[in-house]
Write an enzyme that holds these catalytic residues in place. Structure first.
Site, PDB file in Angstrom:
ATOM      1  N   SER A 232       0.838  -1.200   0.000  1.00 49.31           N
ATOM      2  CA  SER A 232       0.000   0.000   0.000  1.00 49.31           C
ATOM      3  C   SER A 232       0.868   1.242   0.000  1.00 49.31           C
ATOM      4  O   SER A 232       2.021   1.226   0.453  1.00 49.31           O
ATOM      5  CB  SER A 232      -0.890   0.022   1.244  1.00 49.31           C
ATOM      6  OG  SER A 232      -0.119   0.314   2.404  1.00 49.31           O
ATOM      7  N   ASP A 233       0.324   2.341  -0.526  1.00 53.13           N
ATOM      8  CA  ASP A 233       0.924   3.626  -0.211  1.00 53.13           C
ATOM      9  C   ASP A 233       0.701   3.842   1.286  1.00 53.13           C
ATOM     10  O   ASP A 233      -0.188   3.238   1.903  1.00 53.13           O
ATOM     11  CB  ASP A 233       0.291   4.748  -1.046  1.00 53.13           C
ATOM     12  CG  ASP A 233       1.188   5.974  -1.133  1.00 53.13           C
ATOM     13  OD1 ASP A 233       2.155   6.081  -0.344  1.00 53.13           O
ATOM     14  OD2 ASP A 233       0.925   6.835  -1.991  1.00 53.13           O
ATOM     15  N   TRP A 234       1.494   4.711   1.868  1.00 53.78           N
ATOM     16  CA  TRP A 234       1.493   4.869   3.323  1.00 53.78           C
ATOM     17  C   TRP A 234       0.187   5.522   3.785  1.00 53.78           C
ATOM     18  O   TRP A 234      -0.029   6.711   3.620  1.00 53.78           O
ATOM     19  CB  TRP A 234       2.705   5.688   3.739  1.00 53.78           C
ATOM     20  CG  TRP A 234       3.921   4.872   4.083  1.00 53.78           C
ATOM     21  CD1 TRP A 234       4.649   4.959   5.238  1.00 53.78           C
ATOM     22  CD2 TRP A 234       4.560   3.855   3.307  1.00 53.78           C
ATOM     23  NE1 TRP A 234       5.693   4.051   5.222  1.00 53.78           N
ATOM     24  CE2 TRP A 234       5.655   3.365   4.050  1.00 53.78           C
ATOM     25  CE3 TRP A 234       4.301   3.290   2.057  1.00 53.78           C
ATOM     26  CZ2 TRP A 234       6.493   2.341   3.586  1.00 53.78           C
ATOM     27  CZ3 TRP A 234       5.134   2.274   1.582  1.00 53.78           C
ATOM     28  CH2 TRP A 234       6.210   1.812   2.342  1.00 53.78           C
ATOM     29  N   GLY A 235      -0.697   4.672   4.340  1.00 58.13           N
ATOM     30  CA  GLY A 235      -1.992   5.148   4.805  1.00 58.13           C
ATOM     31  C   GLY A 235      -3.124   4.902   3.834  1.00 58.13           C
ATOM     32  O   GLY A 235      -4.226   5.427   4.023  1.00 58.13           O
ATOM     33  N   ALA A 236      -2.895   4.072   2.808  1.00 57.06           N
ATOM     34  CA  ALA A 236      -3.921   3.849   1.785  1.00 57.06           C
ATOM     35  C   ALA A 236      -4.930   2.770   2.156  1.00 57.06           C
ATOM     36  O   ALA A 236      -5.947   2.622   1.470  1.00 57.06           O
ATOM     37  CB  ALA A 236      -3.262   3.473   0.452  1.00 57.06           C
TER      38      ALA A 236
END
Length: 761
Positions: A232-236
């Site tokens: 994931s992108d960070w916080g996705a």
């Protein structure tokens, strides 16, 4: 490598809780470890253009420090190199630095399309064109991974703005997705085989990318054959179980105690098949295996050599947009004064801010580099003229700059965008340079017409309101820690510029094809321009631009001649090949590089297609007077469009235009080829329109046979009435059956549908 089979022994020994831990990170930058089984944690780090390894207490948005690393040119500059081998060398250097720092995966490259010049993160992306983005992205991945370090191509997919970036839904039609926004990723995945792919924050047509099984599994794995890990992108991640089911293997950063508990509960309740979890765990274990496979000691990085590489690359990425009276390269002699104006010459901005911000090993300052490089007796004098990050006018600074300009032989003005103008996290509101800069330029030109502009910016800027005051404009982008030295090299002629624009420079923001649909509203952004992004839209509309896609000047000149095109093989056999060749000659007096660009057009298509599309390119290095035959090869895909009817790539047989040149609007040679291909047949039924029936050979024959002919041999009813066909031929034939006197009733509909079904076998 089959991740599941290689991990099967470990999987059998892992508890459910341990499995759940492995599909989350353990902290901001590390995967999870299972010490009792000898499974170590491995580290990932930001690094699209330089490693940003942070200490244990670091953060994702670069407010904390990071270890020193070479800051190479950002993607905004690398894209303008049009040089895959050069980009690969950058990747190799990034890989060496990552290996030396114990980093297993470099989080880059970013290859999202530059849909709008307003995107605040455009400096991290390569181009508005998917072929160029995909080709250079693949080269960077290959370079990184050649050093035993993984790359992570991002942000998958349709992540083209910072406004509402974690929640916005990009509303994109299927064809536009395939031809523009997925094509670059497809090229990187299928040709460079990255270890990891990072999913985007945003939704795509209402579904978060992190939860899209169609995107992460059907397209990425089933169609493209991706065998690595999706992170994931960070916080996705908003629902760990849904994301896991969709094909997202690793959540970063981990929502410890929440996401892992949700996975365990979902498996125990039967909501999530443990086999799905096992596949993700196997992929995480495969990543660890790849990262720990290197037995050689960590390399020692030659910091000076990497800085020199950064300087070489930055110079090759610089785009000479304009050079009236051949004012460049500068030719100063003893007694001359070069006026250097603009704070950017003394206080350089060479990278963007946010998660990609690098702590450089050193920084070249353009003013210092110019002073060191000019001949003895040449004075390089400086005046700030304006600040680096303010639009406010300072008359005292301006007056000082004008006075200096009056006594100089040449004026070199460094213009650009400050940190507050463009960065990760927000989009730009306009594409203008700060008013203090553009207001000063005509006053400087009035004092001294020998004026050169050097640009420092991460995305397109409007030039129409000031470019006429400059004899030359050198676009350097955000070109890394050696940007200052590279600018001096180009200005003084030590390097012949060979960069070409990877994005169109429009006359006005309003000319951008996405203008009316950016950045959207109420949580949605409609990609209403479809496939007509960047030059595709501007060329189709015939809009005047400041400088077109692919443009860039040189200190030498090139001639194109002897265009040949040969078609071999057949599309239906899978071996169609179009070999296009031409001769390029350096007609100038110094060595130089030319980017040969091949554009394809399909003038008579069943769907709306761009006037021309880049389908191949190469960069050639020629000595004065040297000629070289350049050969570019196209396959079926280069001539095809994505059909929303067939849900596949379709090559529509017929004539295609081929144009070779130096930009999308500087086309030197043209020819036409004829490529036969089977007609795309749709499945006809009662809801197919009369137009569709008449366009299909079998359908037309069946319908004409069913309605019969009059004594003159003309089809009866509507089929024989051309005007009526034109007016209501877009009605389904089952609808027309209700209209009396048209010769088509429900019996005819049933008969013709039955006949074409039988013919299909």
């Amino acid at each position: 490598m089959n991740a599941v089979s290689n991990a099967s022994m470990l999987l059998d020994r892992l508890t459910l809780e341990e499995k759940a831990s492995l599909v989350l990170g353990s902290d901001l930058w590390h995967t999870a470890a299972v010490p009792r089984l000898g499974i170590p944690a491995v580290m990932v780090s930001d690094g699209p253009h330089g490693l940003r390894k942070q200490p244990q207490d670091g953060d994702h948005v670069a407010s904390g420090g990071s270890v020193p690393a070479t800051c190479f040119p950002t993607a905004s500059a690398l894209g303008s190199s049009w040089d895959a081998e050069l980009v690969r060398r950058v990747g190799e250097a990034l890989g060496r630095e990552a290996m030396a720092q114990g980093v297993a995966v470099v989080l880059g490259p970013g290859i999202n399309i530059k849909r709008s010049p307003l995107c605040g993160r455009n400096f991290e992306y390569l181009s508005e064109d998917p072929l160029l983005s995909g080709t250079l992205g693949a080269a960077l991945v290959e370079g990184i991974q050649s050093q035993g370090v993984g790359a992570c191509v991002k942000h998958f997919a349709v992540n083209n703005q910072e406004t509402d970036r974690l929640t916005v839904s990009a509303e994109v039609d299927e064809r536009t997705l395939r031809e523009i926004y997925l094509a670059g990723f497809e090229r990187v995945v299928t040709r460079a085989h990255p270890w990891t792919v990072m999913c985007a924050y945003n939704k795509i047509n209402g579904t978060y990318a992190a939860e899209s099984r169609w995107l992460l599994s059907s397209v990425l794995r089933d169609e493209w054959g991706f065998d690595g890990l999706v992170v994931s992108d960070w916080g996705a991640v908003h629902d760990r179980v849904a994301a896991l089911a969709a094909g997202l293997d690793l959540e970063m950063p981990p929502d410890l105690g929440i996401s892992d508990a949700a996975v365990v509960a979902a498996v125990r309740s039967g909501e999530l098949d443990e086999a799905v979890l096992d596949v993700a765990v196997a992929r995480a274990l495969q990543l660890v295996e790849r990262a720990t496979a290197q037995s050689a000691p960590a390399p020692v990085v030659d910091v000076d050599a990497h800085h020199e590489l950064a300087r070489e690359v930055a110079a090759d990425c610089a785009v000479l947009l304009k050079n009236d009276d051949a004012i460049l390269p500068l030719r100063p002699a003893a007694g001359d004064v070069i006026a250097v104006i603009g704070e950017f010459a003394r206080t350089p901005r060479f990278q963007g801010s946010g998660s990609s911000q690098v702590n450089p090993t050193g920084v070249d300052v353009a003013l210092d580099e110019l002073r060191m490089a000019v001949p003895d007796g040449v004075e390089v004098a400086f005046a700030a003229g304006f600040g680096t990050d303010t639009a406010a006018h300072d008359e005292e600074l301006a007056a000082e700059a004008i006075a200096l300009a009056r006594r100089a032989a040449t004026v070199v003005v460094f213009l650009g965008l400050g940190v507050s103008e463009e960065a990760e996290g927000f989009d730009r509101e306009h594409i203008d340079l700060p008013a203090a800069q553009t207001a000063l330029l005509p006053r400087l030109a009035a004092a001294n017409p020998n004026l050169v502009v050097v640009l420092t910016n991460g995305s397109a800027v409007r030039m129409v309101d000031w470019e006429n005051h400059a004899k030359a404009v050198l676009e350097c982008w955000l070109a890394g820690q050696a940007a200052g030295g590279a600018a001096a090299d180009v200005l003084l002629g030590a390097v012949n510029p060979s960069g070409r624009l990877a994005e169109t420079l429009p006359m006005r923001l309003e000319d951008s094809p996405s203008y009316l649909n950016f950045p959207g509203e109420a949580g949605q952004v409609r990609y209403g321009e479809g496939v007509f992004v960047g030059y595709r839209g501007l060329d189709a509309l015939g809009r005047e631009v400041s400088h077109p896609f692919g443009h860039g000047l040189s200190y030498t000149s090139f001639r194109y001649c002897q265009l040949h095109a040969a078609v071999t093989g057949r599309h239906e056999d899978g071996d169609l090949s179009v070999e296009v060749s031409c001769t390029v000659t350096n007609t100038g007096e110094r060595r130089g590089k030319e980017v040969v660009q091949l554009y394809v057009s399909d003038p008579e298509a069943a769907v709306a297609r761009p006037v021309r599309e880049l389908k191949a390119f190469t960069k050639v290095d020629l000595e004065p007077g040297e000629s070289r035959t350049v050969t570019l090869v196209l396959g079926s895909r280069a001539l095809s469009y994505w059909s929303v009817v067939a849900h596949d790539w379709v090559l529509e047989g017929g004539c295609f235009g081929l144009a070779v040149g130096a930009s999308s609007r500087d086309l030197r040679l043209r020819t036409v080829i004829d490529v036969p291909a089977p007609v795309l047949r749709i499945r006809l039924d009662g809801m197919s329109t009369l137009h569709q029936w008449l366009a299909d050979p079998a359908g037309s024959a069946a319908l004409r046979g069913a309605v019969g002919t009059d004594e003159t041999g003309r089809p009866t009813g509507i089929v024989g009435n051309g005007h009526l066909v034109k007016v209501i031929g877009n009605f389904p034939i089952s609808t027309l059956a209700a209209f009396p006197g048209l010769g088509i009733d429900h019996g005819v509909v049933e008969a013709v549908v039955k006949q074409v079904r039988a013919a299909e076998g």
